[in-house]
Each structure stands twice: as structure tokens, then as C-alpha cells.
Design an enzyme around this catalytic site. Sequence first.
Site, PDB file in Angstrom:
ATOM      1  N   GLU A   1      -6.412  -7.908  -0.992  1.00 44.24           N
ATOM      2  CA  GLU A   1      -7.004  -8.059   0.225  1.00 44.24           C
ATOM      3  C   GLU A   1      -8.374  -7.560   0.421  1.00 44.24           C
ATOM      4  O   GLU A   1      -8.924  -6.844  -0.399  1.00 44.24           O
ATOM      5  CB  GLU A   1      -6.225  -6.973   1.090  1.00 44.24           C
ATOM      6  CG  GLU A   1      -4.629  -7.082   1.379  1.00 44.24           C
ATOM      7  CD  GLU A   1      -4.289  -6.243   2.316  1.00 44.24           C
ATOM      8  OE1 GLU A   1      -4.868  -5.493   3.074  1.00 44.24           O
ATOM      9  OE2 GLU A   1      -2.929  -5.896   2.390  1.00 44.24           O
TER      10      GLU A   1
ATOM     11  N   GLU B   1       0.927  -1.281  -0.086  1.00 42.85           N
ATOM     12  CA  GLU B   1       0.011   0.071  -0.012  1.00 42.85           C
ATOM     13  C   GLU B   1       0.866   1.117   0.072  1.00 42.85           C
ATOM     14  O   GLU B   1       0.838   2.098   0.895  1.00 42.85           O
ATOM     15  CB  GLU B   1      -1.083   0.007   1.193  1.00 42.85           C
ATOM     16  CG  GLU B   1      -1.950  -1.325   1.218  1.00 42.85           C
ATOM     17  CD  GLU B   1      -3.142  -1.077   2.250  1.00 42.85           C
ATOM     18  OE1 GLU B   1      -2.928  -0.372   3.046  1.00 42.85           O
ATOM     19  OE2 GLU B   1      -4.373  -1.616   1.879  1.00 42.85           O
TER      20      GLU B   1
HETATM   21  C1  GLA Z   1      -4.181  -2.787   4.750  1.00 35.75           C
HETATM   22  C2  GLA Z   1      -2.997  -3.459   5.048  1.00 35.75           C
HETATM   23  C3  GLA Z   1      -2.959  -4.663   5.697  1.00 35.75           C
HETATM   24  C4  GLA Z   1      -4.124  -4.700   7.024  1.00 35.75           C
HETATM   25  C5  GLA Z   1      -5.241  -4.251   6.183  1.00 35.75           C
HETATM   26  C6  GLA Z   1      -6.108  -4.138   7.609  1.00 35.75           C
HETATM   27  O1  GLA Z   1      -5.036  -3.036   3.549  1.00 35.75           O
HETATM   28  O2  GLA Z   1      -2.346  -3.593   3.816  1.00 35.75           O
HETATM   29  O3  GLA Z   1      -1.701  -4.954   6.163  1.00 35.75           O
HETATM   30  O4  GLA Z   1      -3.386  -3.629   7.925  1.00 35.75           O
HETATM   31  O5  GLA Z   1      -5.156  -2.906   5.989  1.00 35.75           O
HETATM   32  O6  GLA Z   1      -7.670  -4.025   7.090  1.00 35.75           O
END
Ligand code: GLA
Length: 686
Positions: free
Chosen positions: A314, A160
Amino acid sequence: MTKRFPPINPKCPHFIHGGDYNPDQWLRTPEVLDEDMRLMKLSGCNTMTAGVFSWASYEPREGEFHFDWLDAAMDKIAKNGGYVVLATPSGSRPAWMSEKYPEVCRVNARFGMNREPHQGRHNHCRTSPVYREKCRIINTKLAERYKDHPALLVWHVSNEYNGGPCHCELCLEAFREWLKRRYDHDLDKLNHAWWTAFWGHSFGEWEQINPVDWSIHGMMLDWNRFNTDQTIDFFKAECEPLRRLTPDIPITTNLMGFSPTLDYFKIAREMDVVSWDSYPPYHDRSDDWKYGAHVSLAHDLNRSLKQKPHMQMECSPGVQNWKPVNKLKRPGLHIVEGLQCIAHGGDSVQYFQWRKNRGGIEKFHGAVVDHYPSENTRVFKEVSELGKILASLDDVVGTTVNAEVAILYDWENRWAIDQISGPRREKKDYQETCVEHYRSFWSSGVSCDVVNEDSDYSKYKLLIAPMLYMVRPGCAERIEEFVRNGGVFVTTYLSGIANESDLCFTNGYPGPLRELMGVWAEEIDALYDEEKVEVLAAEGNEAGLNGAYAATTFCDLVHLEGAKALAAYNSEFYKGRPAATVNHHGQGRAYYIASRNDDRFHADFYNTLINDLKLRRALGCKLPNGVTAQVRTDGQRDFIFILGFNREPVQIDLGAQKYRDVVSGVEVQSTLALPAYTTRVLEPVS
Ligand code: GLA
Ligand code: ZN
């Protein structure tokens, strides 16, 4: 010609299904690894995402490397028929590094323009040569060690990336060099582009430029552009050893939907496959289907970025932990959410995370395996059911989406809109407005792509560009060509206002679009939240508008210059002035929607266009509220995904066409009952 794309990595000819996996948090209980393998198979997961935050366990002290746990995990996963999406660990760094080389820590406003202490994550300096070198070393070690590993499927570079800018001397210096290239080493040119004579902010030396002055909009736009470019530069540096040592392993970095800070159209060019993380706030006070539509548009964006299957890196298999109120995902919704990615052209459903960690800030975040690691939890069972469904859809892998409609969403335009002061400071809502225009297509089962100002529009029938405030050179010309050749273009209030430096056009709004739209937009009225202005459809208008609608927030006051009025304001001092217009141009037409309107306006207007332009719908019949249908195809076979976001059961009247339920094999005809939160995958049969 529609085609079928190869799987993301031909090693795995299935949908990728799995989650973030952290065996390095369980080193004291190594039996967990075997249990994970058992549960992985049971849940129909085939892929684990490893090592996202593992740098401190690989390199606990500078130059001292340990990969034993990852060796063991990768071997076990391979032995059990699974794959690994392997991360590079730059999202968080070991403490020794911040201590010994403080320049790796970001300098930012959150810490009063001081260096962030060693804490949290996603807070490195993108320019620091030391950080880049340390990343190069660890990435090289990972690539060398696992390049021939049978489990290695995809590289997940960092985590991210976000645009939180770094204001360290190295970054400021790099910014000034970037500016010199952009403005041909000509400070006068820069001063003009930024209109620095306003408030007397002209720069006499490059060294005086410091991107903290929010009053210079041109500078802040360039600062955002620079931060995207510097992120790309950092990403490419991270990729160098991976590309060199493992040329066949596709590379991604996980994006965050419409996250405002980085221009994803640019970053995507450097990736082999696009992936993103999806965390909609389902079950808050709004209708679930509205978030459903929002997520659909984000999937369309991620697929469109490379015009090929993307990944959902994710989502939470259960609850989240970081929203103000974290509701449990209602039964069934997880399967809808997973298949939603597939429906929109994605080839993976992955989670944060596989196993709940026992400590740390995310210990209550949903995971496939709970603290009590039973296969009998509601979440585990639902993930397993989705696993079975995904396994039955191998024929869909690599198929794609054929859109005739494009929604224009542009990051630079967003940056410009977000920072303007006026006509309203709040509720400009560019992203939400794009979703509002998209919803009619979602509800009718019409596929859409997402494009930006630099895209090629020639393959679409309909191009919708809400709030096209900034118009960069070349964009208006390509839109004009699109319309001349028969395309239909829709734009709205607050369009054609400023150029790429946020300098307002002086030829009358909508600036370079004025002739095409056939209107001159003279002034724009802003409304308070509770205020509404009535918009009345013109008798017999060609746009399907009918009766009275409510305009909120923005009302543009336009003069007709060749366009025809389709509706007029019916209150305020501008009663009678055009509120929606059409201009026939070449073989196409251009619509100007002057106000922000209610949902009924969008439904009437866009459903008429859907019919007029004979846009392909996933199903020939009407869909109930809260339900969408999306098609994936290889040109031969169509797979129709029906996604229901309702809390109550609904029913679809399928008409004469017969279908086969691809998952169960059962024939479906006449009516289809959809329980609450449900999905079906249908294939038409003749
Ligand atoms: C983000 C991060 C993950 C985790 C999620 C929790 O997307 O990439 O490591 O922290 O949020 O929702
Ligand atoms: Zn920096």
C-alpha cells in the site's frame, strides 16, 4: 554471487502494479466493474487486491456463504489479463460473530481492560479458539474456491496485524504458559530475570502474573515477545488451509515499516514474500528528502527481512486522510515514491486504494479512481505514467541489491529503549537515530541492508548499530568476530547497557562490548532540547572529523581503555573527555560515538569510511542534496535508479561514464538535469 530471483509469482513476470479493490461496495452499480476493467488497463495496473475487509459480505449470517461478486470480479480481472492478490478477511469480522461469540473481541486498555465493542477493525483476540476456527472455515472456503483460478497471484493474509495486546483470560493464560516454557517452569528464575524484588513485586504463583505492571521492565519485554509469538501463531493458523490447498501461491501479510509493536524479523520467517504499507507525511514542515531517506531505509528493511524482492502493498496514489493535515502529493512525487520501492529491491507498487469509497471514514483517502471516476484526473494520469514506466522495466524484475553496509535495527532493543526511564524520558528516538546514521549512505548512493541482533554479519564491510542498549547473548561475540575478521563496527552512546531481560550489565558499560570498543562508559549526561555541547575533532584524526560539531540530547562520558580519541568535548565539566573513539581489533576496527551529533558530523565521519572502505556507490559522482541513487543488479546488468526529492530542479555531473536511460532508450552523458520530484533509471554503457 548475485542472482536474479524468480518473479513473486511466475504467473506475472512483470512488476505488480495495482491497488486494494472493493467491488462489494458497488453491488448496486454493477456497471462499475466493467468501467474498472477499462480504467485498470488504461492505468497500466495489472493486479487488484481483493477482499481485505469482505467477511461480512461473504458470510452475512453464520454459515451462509456468498462469493458471487468475487467470482465475477476475479473472472473479469483474469479475462482482462490481470491478477488478484486475494486477502483473508480476518482484519474485520461480521457483526453476528462479535454478538454471538464475544470472546473474539479484544480486551484492552483503550477500553479500560474491557472487551472492545464491535467496531472498527484489527481488534480480534489472537488466542480465541472460536475466532481461529471461523478464520479456518472462511480461509478454507476461499482457498478451495479459487485454488485453480488463473487470477490468483498472492495471498494477503489479514491486514496490518498490530500488537495492541489482548488482556482476555485466554490470552493471559497463554502468556503464563509461554512464560513457563521460557523460564523452565521455574518462578525463581522468572523473578530474578524480571528483578521483581524491586518494589516488592515478586510472584509466588504463575496466576498472579498480569502484564499491566509497567514498573517491571523484564515482564513488559516478555509481554511484547509473547504478542509477537501469538501473532505468528495466529498467522500460521490462518495460513494452514492456504498452504495445504494452494502450495504454489506465495503468502504475505502487510507490515507497517518500523511499527513498534511486533518484531517483524520473526514474523517474516513465516512469510513467503514480505510486503509493507508506506505512508510518509510528505510536505509537512520537514524537508521531503528526509522522509525520502526514511522510506528508503524501510524498503531496505523489508527487502532485508528475507534478502529478496519485497512488495509495497500500500501507499496512497494521492492524498491521505488520517494525518492532522493531509497535503496533496506534489506532481511527480508519486512516481518517485513508486520507483523508490523498485530501486530498493521491491517487485511491486500497490495502492490503498483503487477506487474511492463513497462513504465511511476513508472516503477522502486518495485512490487511483476518484469519486468522479475520470481518467483525466491528475492522480490517474500520474499513476498511468508510472504504469508505463513499470511496464518498460521488465528486465529489472527479480534483480536484487548488493549491500556492503548493514544498519542494525532490532525490535527488542527498541522496546527496551522505549520503556527505560532515564537518561531522558523523551527524545530517545531510536528509529530516527538509525535513519540519521543511514542518511550519509543514502546521499552518497551506497546501498545498505537492515539487520538485527540475530543476523549474520560476515558478508558486510561495515556494521552500524546505533544505541545498541540491549545486547542479547551471542550478539557481542558475533560482532567481535566480525571485527576480528576485518569488519568495521560503529556503535554509539547508550550501548551495551542491559541484557535480554533488561538487567543492567555489571562489568562496566558497554558491557559485553567493552573490550572490543576499548572504552569504559562511566556516565551519560542528558541535555535539554535547546542545549548543545561542542565536540572538537582531534588534530589529524583518522576518521575525517574536522573542526567543531554540536552534540545534543546525550553525551556519554567514556574512559579510554586501549581506544584512541578522535574528538573531544569542548564544553561542560567534561571538556577534554573523548567524544568519539576508535579501537583497532584483529584485522578490523570499532568506533564508539559518545554523543548524539549534528548531520555534519555524520557526513564527515561516514564519507571518510565510504572512501576508506571503497564502498560501492551507485554513481561515481557526487549527488546533489535531496537526491539518492540506488542500484539493482543481477550480477551482469546494473540498473541505477536516481530518485530526486527536491522541489527545485537540480543537476548531476555524471563525469566520463556514459549511460542509457532504460525507460526512454536515450543515451545520457556528462550532465543529467533533474526537474523537481523526478526519477531516472540508467544503465551504464561501455
Ligand atoms: C492502512 C490500511 C488500509 C487503509 C490505509 C489508509 O494501511 O491497511 O486499509 O486504511 O491504511 O491509509
Ligand atoms: Zn485474547
